[in-house]
Design an enzyme around this catalytic site. Structure first.
Site, PDB file in Angstrom:
ATOM      1  N   GLU A   1      84.301  75.487  60.717  1.00 46.75           N
ATOM      2  CA  GLU A   1      84.659  76.438  59.668  1.00 46.75           C
ATOM      3  C   GLU A   1      84.439  77.859  60.158  1.00 46.75           C
ATOM      4  OE1 GLU A   1      82.308  76.025  56.184  1.00 46.75           O
ATOM      5  OE2 GLU A   1      83.648  77.241  54.948  1.00 46.75           O
TER       6      GLU A   1
ATOM      7  N   SER B   1      86.245  75.046  47.237  1.00 47.02           N
ATOM      8  CA  SER B   1      87.568  75.668  47.287  1.00 47.02           C
ATOM      9  C   SER B   1      88.602  74.783  46.621  1.00 47.02           C
ATOM     10  CB  SER B   1      88.023  75.880  48.726  1.00 47.02           C
ATOM     11  OG  SER B   1      87.060  76.576  49.435  1.00 47.02           O
TER      12      SER B   1
ATOM     13  N   GLY C   1      82.458  69.653  49.269  1.00 51.17           N
ATOM     14  CA  GLY C   1      81.332  69.851  48.344  1.00 51.17           C
ATOM     15  C   GLY C   1      80.033  70.070  49.097  1.00 51.17           C
ATOM     16  N   TYR C   2      79.777  71.315  49.469  1.00 54.01           N
ATOM     17  CA  TYR C   2      78.574  71.636  50.244  1.00 54.01           C
ATOM     18  C   TYR C   2      77.578  72.434  49.405  1.00 54.01           C
ATOM     19  CZ  TYR C   2      80.352  70.252  54.851  1.00 54.01           C
ATOM     20  OH  TYR C   2      80.790  69.556  55.934  1.00 54.01           O
ATOM     21  N   SER C   3      77.940  73.697  49.149  1.00 57.85           N
ATOM     22  CA  SER C   3      77.003  74.619  48.504  1.00 57.85           C
ATOM     23  C   SER C   3      76.624  74.168  47.106  1.00 57.85           C
ATOM     24  CB  SER C   3      77.628  76.006  48.385  1.00 57.85           C
ATOM     25  OG  SER C   3      77.974  76.494  49.637  1.00 57.85           O
TER      26      SER C   3
END
Lengths: 379, 394, 394, 379
Positions: free
Chosen positions: C250, C167, C133-135
């Site tokens: 990544e 994702s 959970g980044y963006s």
């Protein structure tokens, strides 16, 4: 084979970089050019290069050379590219050494290679006849005569031809123009009757000559390798030359890029360093990547030659084409980012752009080698 | 076409027939065939001198400029007829100069009546050759940061400073020059547009040698040069407006340079000449590069055509001079590179015995300056981003 | 090679021979052959399940991780032998997951002993599937501007906000998530790294449909989600360091993606298959494009090789992950475009009766995301300019 | 001929732009795609296009058309490109109209063109057989049979083939595969025995079909133009189609670029509008220039067709190649600059990229047309 230098090679690189930076920096090229030096290089420098073992770097130890092979030769040529040093290294120590080591008779090797390694003997390869490189396009005829041949024809763009003590000439003993079969290599004395060598003044201040042969008589003993089988030998020598030219263009790219990045950090405009403009940053970052790619293909090509890899011609064409494009981009960007000052003769960057162009055109540009690569890969 | 115009055409044709020397009906072969005028100019031939004098007498060196300042006073349509009739007999331009291309239009727009009277006739008659003093060392694209100062002392300015990239300053008689008259105002405020004689005490020049071997530019030094205050054009401190007007002019000239020969089959024809009729078939990647270039060059040529046609039809989009400058010069650089590739080792010649040896390499090297002079490609892209696309903070 | 290593090789070979089901020795044909693990995962076959269980029991799903956390505890050399022996019998990886690639390495580096004990064994055994959970919507490359908040309430954080581009969030069990714990601190200060169960009350997901027709990503919403404070990894407010570490990871993964098949004669072979042995001779410009691409791809492949070899030899230049990501993804986009050109109208198929119909178009469209995800190409160029070239103000 | 629109053309442009923006914006494409519409376009829209005079824009007034020619057709197709509107315009009003107007007999024209202009009759051109465009590669055979021919073969990528009331089929009556001579065009009823038409689902949601002909009997009256002389006619029709596709790609480029510039002005990142990043500014400025170039070549190609200029094929190839490259660049840059959102199906920009790709591949991409241009210019 790992894509890194071994310890011996790393030492040669260090030695070569130190040597050319100290003894033959760009200022030396400028000096020779401005003096309109008739030789076009410094014989003192060449003697020192021989002492360092550079002149005979690719000559086997048995013949007085260093026996270090093509990676080592490429590292020397890369340092030459970084400093734009003038010397007969490419013509004598790469192209001619490659022909003799690979194709010379025992007598030829014993007679010529030790002198080549000591720097006493300069040689030049007279193969190209067309302005655009087309190695099998040989019109020069070698007709049987006495116990040898009579050579008649014209050669263009003979590197260091005007100072060579001996020429290696590609002439046709059979086949049609552009056939690969029927080409033979000959040793020719430039002082022999019927030989006319004329130096041409080049954009990069390097030495190139045109050679006219008018019924020049040579001996049977002057044939190098098999009669009619010279094309393979010529190709091997050209591939050594192309790989070393790629290494040189890598050096040219490296220095041009380094000068540009330095300039971006110093130069101010509109009150800020121009290196802070994002558009220039992105172009510089892209160029950084391209130079890294150039480094990889250059090294692989040289290694493949040392390894006797059957794919060596493919790697050589890849390197000549790719590094050539990178050198063009690196020098173009260097001049553009330097702005007006980059256009002045007082500033060095123009020399790098000129050399990148000439090295590109020598022995096939990226269009030539891209096409060769595709053919070698059957498409 | 009107009767008056037809009469004008007949008269013009007759006059040209009678007055244009045969020698002046040959194409210009090299720079030495061009008449630049000025005090130091040495005519190449009597015909060249005669042709200038006859045309200047009618004001036809600058056909559309007003008669009172030595121009021809022709209407746009008449000027077009004159150009057509000159082309018909391949008559050379009688005079080329920065005065005609740059200073004249600026003076007509911004100069006082007195200034026009004082300077325009000299331009029209080719008596005074002008150079342009804009760039300064270390300033580059950042013209507004210029430091050459002009301090008012009575009815004279005292000018001190240094200019660079002054084209043919060593052959020019007068200079039109950007100077800082108000040192306290920021950047492009405080800049004025000043004219003065290059023979004034305190002016000196030094040519700059370029990588192409040519020296078309100079460094120019001003050391306490005294200039009558009346030589300031327009308002004091408003020189920037004049400079901008002229930069747009220059951009269009450079962008269009050499473009005539770029499009169509120019390059492929040259390749065939160099490599033989089927030479390109043996070089498929070179051929591909040539096709891609010719397509871009052709598309650019058509765009120049469209821009002109739209302007005529009053549909101009405006602000296109940056596009033409940017794209045209990048294209020309690419063209010169490809020509060098086509010529192979022959292209690398620097000097030789035959006429034309080295020309290609020099013109390749010369082309690299296209995207630097007259506002760099980067500056043009900035302008497009700001004025046309109106992007923020541009 | 040491005797101990040889013994290990013999034992490993025997064990694999005895324990790897025949079905698991076939190449992976499509995504459905991949074992992703997790609570919701449905094994495709008994063999797939058995293979995971047997490998997990030895810790060989993550051979180099410590035994105490469920790893194999192998040395680098032993792990290499295991990989070689698996390749020898074409054994499939028993488990693929973000837990293995991303979270595990981060936890091993930044996590507490308790956190490692709590989470790593579940990753190793394929019991828990993780998502990232980044963006956040509207943030894009500007990760540091994230707004999802985590407010401490006793020994729990209350999380509120929204993530995007997570994702397979709809198939994951747990999430590792960047949250803002100190709203007053600027930008990347005040960000923490938090782990929580996707089954927690207040978590919901919604898949995003892409132009390629696939939906590998979700939007993920957090509405007063309560997370034990013990689930914060590393120091509070220092989550940015962990995020940077993972981003580099990544980047390398994406940059290397698909590159194996890019170099060498991949594309020309495909062109010959599509156009016939001599098909490319009739299409010289397409052939030129292919050669140019293959040369770049090959040069890039050799650069990847060199970077690895240099790292082994301890000569690494460092900071090259941005270069590999930038150049590799741009190359792959170009490759996909060229493949589309080679296939002509066949490449335009979206759906069809035959297996594989539409795959090319979808993978072309998929490739366009390469230079956006995991840090855009523009961000990579910024990083190179700043960290490698050390340009000012970058 | 001046490179500007005349008053009549300017009016058509205005009318077309208003019409498609109002009646067939991108949302309409999305609707038809999501509904998996069997026809693939809206017959109501087509009826309105016929009313506007669009369907018969290139049909002479004598046959009920507007007689406005190819510049007008191109302007309509440009507006279609700006809005990604779906309709049988290209297949019926451009390709098929071109074949019939140029090569049809008086009977064929009288029977078909008026209905084409009113929108009642849809036609499709079945010429391509290979996935990569190669117009002379015709394997489909037409063998004499009764008072006509029997057709056997397969056609790929037949635009709007699945809704056509009549097919125009290129078949070989003589010569070898890939010969230009020996190709004949036939009118074929898709409902005739032995014809199988299958719609293919395409990336751009346009209509394309494969057509299989198994001994399909046609009449002598169904031959269009000369037997064996169909290639010139086919080329003329393809050139009309290519010029209109270039115009459509110009529209696609225009809208993609406009959307991108808007986005650059709105979107914030790192606390500022992303349009203030100089690297993006320069790329946008460059793209602006490219779109202007595309506009010029597109217009010239259409004008050359209207003028019957002998250089029309050169201008058409220039336009198809150049505008194709511009459209690819414009849509690629659009997606990249939009970032993640550009990759989502909910956002429209992906549709433009898909259409640019498909329009590029249709009737020859820039590699095909670059090569054709070089051949036409004898190199």
């Amino acid at each position: 084979m790992a894509l890194v230098l071994n310890d011996e090679q790393a030492m040669i690189r260090e030695a070569a970089e130190g040597f050319f930076a100290d003894h033959a920096p760009v200022a030396e090229l400028r000096r020779l050019r401005d003096a309109k030096d008739a030789t076009g290089f410094d014989r003192g420098l060449w003697a020192k290069m021989a002492e360092m073992g550079f002149a005979g770097v690719a000559v086997p130890e048995a013949y007085g050379g260093a026996g270090l092979g093509w990676v080592a030769a490429g590292l020397i040529q890369e340092a030459i590219g970084k400093n734009l040093s003038l010397s007969p290294f490419l013509a004598t120590s790469v192209l001619s050494a490659a022909v003799l080591v690979k194709g010379g008779s025992e007598e030829q090797k014993a007679a010529l290679l030790p002198k080549l390694a000591t720097g006493e003997l300069l040689l030049a390869l007279a193969s190209d006849e067309r302005a655009r490189h087309a190695p099998s396009h040989v019109e020069t005829r070698a007709e049987p005569s006495g116990n040898g041949f009579r050579l008649t024809g014209k050669k263009a763009h003979v590197l260091d031809g005007h100072v060579a003590d001996r020429l290696i000439v590609a002439a046709r003993t059979g086949g049609e123009v552009a056939d690969k079969a029927g080409i033979t290599l000959f040793l020719v004395d430039p002082k022999a009757a019927g030989v006319r060598v004329e130096r041409r003044s080049m954009v990069d201040s390097r030495n190139s000559a045109s050679v006219v042969l008018e019924g020049v008589q040579v001996d049977g003993a002057d044939v190098i390798g098999e009669v009619g089988g010279g094309y393979a030998l010529l190709t091997a020598a050209l591939d050594a030359g192309r790989a070393c030219l790629a290494a040189e263009m890598l050096g040219v790219s490296h220095t041009s890029f380094a000068m540009t990045v330095d300039y971006l950090k110093q130069r101010e405009q509109f009150g800020v360093k121009i290196g802070s403009f994002q558009a220039l940053q992105h172009r510089a970052a892209h160029l950084f990547c391209e130079v890294e790619l150039a480094r990889s293909v250059s090294l692989r090509a040289l290694q493949a030659l040392d390894d006797g890899d059957v794919r060596a011609p493919v790697f050589v064409s890849l390197a000549k084409a790719k590094v050539g494009e990178v050198a063009k981009l690196a020098t173009n960007e260097a001049v553009q980012m330097h702005g007006g000052i980059g256009m002045t003769d007082d500033f060095d960057i123009g020399f790098f752009m000129k050399r990148a162009r000439a090295a590109n055109e020598t022995f096939g540009d990226s269009a030539f080698h891209g096409d060769r690569l595709a053919r070698l890969m059957n498409y | 076409m009107s009767d008056a115009l037809e009469t004008f055409r007949a008269e013009t044709r007759a006059w040209l027939e009678a007055n244009c020397p045969a020698e002046m009906r040959e194409p210009v072969k090299s720079d030495s065939d061009v008449c630049w005028g000025g005090r130091k100019f040495r005519f190449k031939s009597e015909a060249q001198k005669l042709w200038l004098e006859r045309m200047a007498a009618k004001g036809w060196t600058v056909p559309e400029w007003p008669r009172e300042y030595g121009g021809g006073g022709l209407s746009k349509d008449e000027a077009k007829v004159l150009a057509q009739e000159m082309r018909r007999i391949s008559a050379r331009p009688p005079l080329s100069s920065f005065g005609i291309w740059m200073l004249g239009p600026a003076l007509l727009k911004y100069g006082s009546h007195e200034q026009k009277l004082a300077h325009i006739p000299g331009i029209a008659r080719g008596e005074i050759r002008w150079c342009q003093g804009y760039s300064e060392p270390g300033a580059g694209s950042d013209l507004a940061s210029l430091r050459t100062s002009a301090v008012l002392d009575g009815d004279e300015y005292i000018v001190n400073g240094q200019k660079v990239w002054t084209s043919y300053a060593d052959r020019a008689d007068w200079i039109f020059c950007l100077v800082r008259t108000d040192p306290d105002k920021p950047k492009h405020l405080g800049i004025s547009f000043l004219l003065f004689d290059m023979a004034s005490p305190g002016v000196s020049t030094s040519p700059i040698k370029l990588i192409s071997g040519y020296s078309p530019f100079c460094q120019t030094f001003f050391d306490d040069v005294r200039v009558p205050a009346a030589n300031l054009v327009g308002e004091r401190g408003k020189g920037w407006d004049i400079a901008k007007y002229l930069l747009t002019h220059e951009r269009e000239m450079i962008g269009g340079m050499d473009m005539g020969s770029t499009g169509r089959d120019g390059m492929s024809a040259m390749a065939k000449k160099a490599l033989g009729e089927d030479g390109l078939k043996a070089e498929p990647l070179l051929r591909a590069d040539i096709v891609r270039h010719e397509m871009d060059a052709w598309a650019f040529g058509l765009t120049m055509e469209r821009v002109k046609d739209e302007a005529k039809a009053g549909q101009g989009v405006g602000a296109l001079s940056s596009m033409l400058k940017y794209y045209g010069t990048e294209l020309n650089k690419n063209r010169q590179q490809l020509l060098m590739s086509i010529k192979g080792s022959d292209g690398l010649l620097w000097e030789g015995e035959e006429r034309g040896d080295g020309d290609l390499a020099k013109s390749w090297l010369r082309s690299r300056a296209n995207s630097i002079e007259g506002g760099t490609s980067e500056v043009q892209l900035n302008i497009i981003a700001k004025r046309v696309l109106e992007l923020p903070g541009a």
